[in-house]
Write an enzyme that holds these catalytic residues in place. Structure first.
Site, PDB file in Angstrom:
ATOM      1  CB  ALA A   1       9.236  -1.744  -0.432  1.00 59.57           C
TER       2      ALA A   1
ATOM      3  N   GLY B   1       2.501  -8.510   1.634  1.00 54.34           N
ATOM      4  CA  GLY B   1       3.058  -7.474   0.774  1.00 54.34           C
ATOM      5  C   GLY B   1       3.171  -6.156   1.500  1.00 54.34           C
ATOM      6  CG  ASN B   2       5.814  -3.464   0.460  1.00 53.39           C
ATOM      7  OD1 ASN B   2       5.674  -2.675  -0.473  1.00 53.39           O
ATOM      8  ND2 ASN B   2       6.747  -4.420   0.465  1.00 53.39           N
ATOM      9  NE  ARG B   3      -0.449   2.166   2.487  1.00 51.71           N
ATOM     10  CZ  ARG B   3      -0.662   3.305   3.128  1.00 51.71           C
ATOM     11  NH1 ARG B   3      -0.283   3.427   4.383  1.00 51.71           N
ATOM     12  NH2 ARG B   3      -1.239   4.315   2.513  1.00 51.71           N
TER      13      ARG B   3
END
Length: 398
Positions: free
Chosen positions: A268, A201-203
């Protein structure tokens, strides 16, 4: 001005009043006589610091039924009952609140609350349509527990969400330049599962996408928000589609884009996903080495939407979270991405050192395919959202 009509949800307006007052706004509360049967005048007076009346006959020499509406920067009614909206739609004025609605020349926000059957009745739907045609922002009610054991659509949106709508309406200075438009916004960060426990995943928190959705709603648009793994509350009045993976995000975006005048891809999405997803938790190797994870590239949703426009004149906006490197600056990489993706606008964030993610503030450069470059200084994400919609509306066709 905060209007309160006679529904059980009137008690929730106390929190809305507190939020408005504590954020620096001077609030006059105008309840109906029925509302005062749920929350008494002393409560409103204590929270607002002002005397409270529901009658046009109080302080007649100050002409309150005209003055309050004339002086307001914003009128918000929460809850707005079916009866209140019927009176507003037909121009009836039998108390101080309905008189004020007739004299107000500022933005008006109505937050409905009633039983599902009342909300779905043709008379209510017609009144809501009439009010919206006149430029009134009528929020969609929330779904959930109603009075008694009933559950359904008709619940008052949460006060925190109504407050955010009010802030966006004020930030947009009453602009209604998206009235009659349908816009699609994506937000958050996708997750690609490795096993039942872990994911790639991402932030991304989704805050900028949610700010874009609220700003568009405040400017009169019908808004669909495709949200990936955000912990934020659903924005009041916005249709929210919750997704997890990039494939789910793509499906939600493609479906909603078919009817959208503008698509803003603030989400994102993960660039890659595992080739295989383990049905059991992956265990550590006994020799301490890591098991290799084979990845495959995810579809490029922004490029697909931009190159295969669902309708003529659709405006497509992308986001670029960039850092500079030996091959070029942040803007060098962003301009290359703008050309590669084929979108109309690209919002460029410099994320060096983890900036932007999860923050309440943002700054960006909005690049246009036509060569435009708009520098938006550091400020609330709502301010950047309105700056983006300013650029979108300039490029929309009639």
């Amino acid at each position: 001005m905060l209007g309160v009509s006679g529904g059980i949800a009137a008690y929730k307006a106390c929190e809305l009043l507190r939020r408005l007052s504590e954020s620096g706004h001077d609030v006059t509360v105008v309840p109906t006589a029925a509302a005062l049967r749920f929350v008494g005048a002393p409560t409103w007076a204590a929270l607002s610091g002002k005397p409270v009346s529901d009658e046009v006959w109080s302080d007649v020499h100050e002409v309150p039924h005209v003055r309050i509406g004339q002086e307001a920067d914003l009128v918000v009614v929460a809850p707005a009952t079916a009866d209140l909206m019927a009176k507003a739609a037909h121009g009836l004025a039998d108390d101080l609140l309905t008189n004020t609605l007739l004299t107000a020349r500022c933005p008006v926000v109505l937050a409905p609350a009633m039983h599902t059957e009342m909300w779905e009745h043709p008379a209510t739907r017609a009144n809501v349509a009439t009010l919206r045609e006149r430029g009134v922002l009528v929020l969609e009610p929330a779904e959930g527990r109603l009075t008694g054991a009933d559950t359904g659509k008709g619940r008052l949106p949460e006060p925190a969400e109504i407050f955010e709508v009010c802030r966006d309406v004020l930030a947009g200075a009453g602009r209604r330049d998206l009235t009659g438009r349908h816009v699609l916004v994506s937000a958050g960060g996708t997750r690609e599962p490795l096993d039942p426990v872990r994911f790639l995943g991402n932030r991304s928190s989704g805050r900028q996408g949610y700010a874009l959705a609220r700003a568009a709603l405040a400017r009169g648009a019908e808004v669909t928000l495709v949200a990936a793994n955000s912990s934020l509350a659903d924005p009041a009045g916005v249709k929210v589609v919750h997704v997890e993976t990039t494939a789910e995000l793509r499906a939600g975006v493609v479906e909603a884009a078919a009817g959208a005048d503008a698509v803003v891809m603030a989400a994102a999405p993960a660039d890659f996903r595992p080739v295989d997803v383990s049905s059991a938790k992956l265990k550590k190797r006994e020799d301490g080495t890591a098991a290799p994870v084979a990845l495959v590239q995810n579809p490029d949703i922004l490029r697909e939407v931009a190159h295969e426009r669902a309708r003529p004149g659709q405006v497509v906006v992308g986001f670029a979270a960039e850092t500079g490197d030996a091959d070029g600056s942040v803007l060098d990489h962003a301009r290359a991405k703008l050309a590669r993706k084929g979108c109309d606008l690209l919002v460029v964030n410099d994320v060096s050192g983890g900036a932007v993610f999860g923050s309440e503030d943002n700054q960006a450069v909005i690049l246009g395919a036509d060569g435009a470059a708009v520098d938006v200084p550091l400020g609330p994400k709502s301010a950047l959202a309105h700056a983006i919609w300013d650029q979108v509306t300039l490029r929309m066709r009639d």
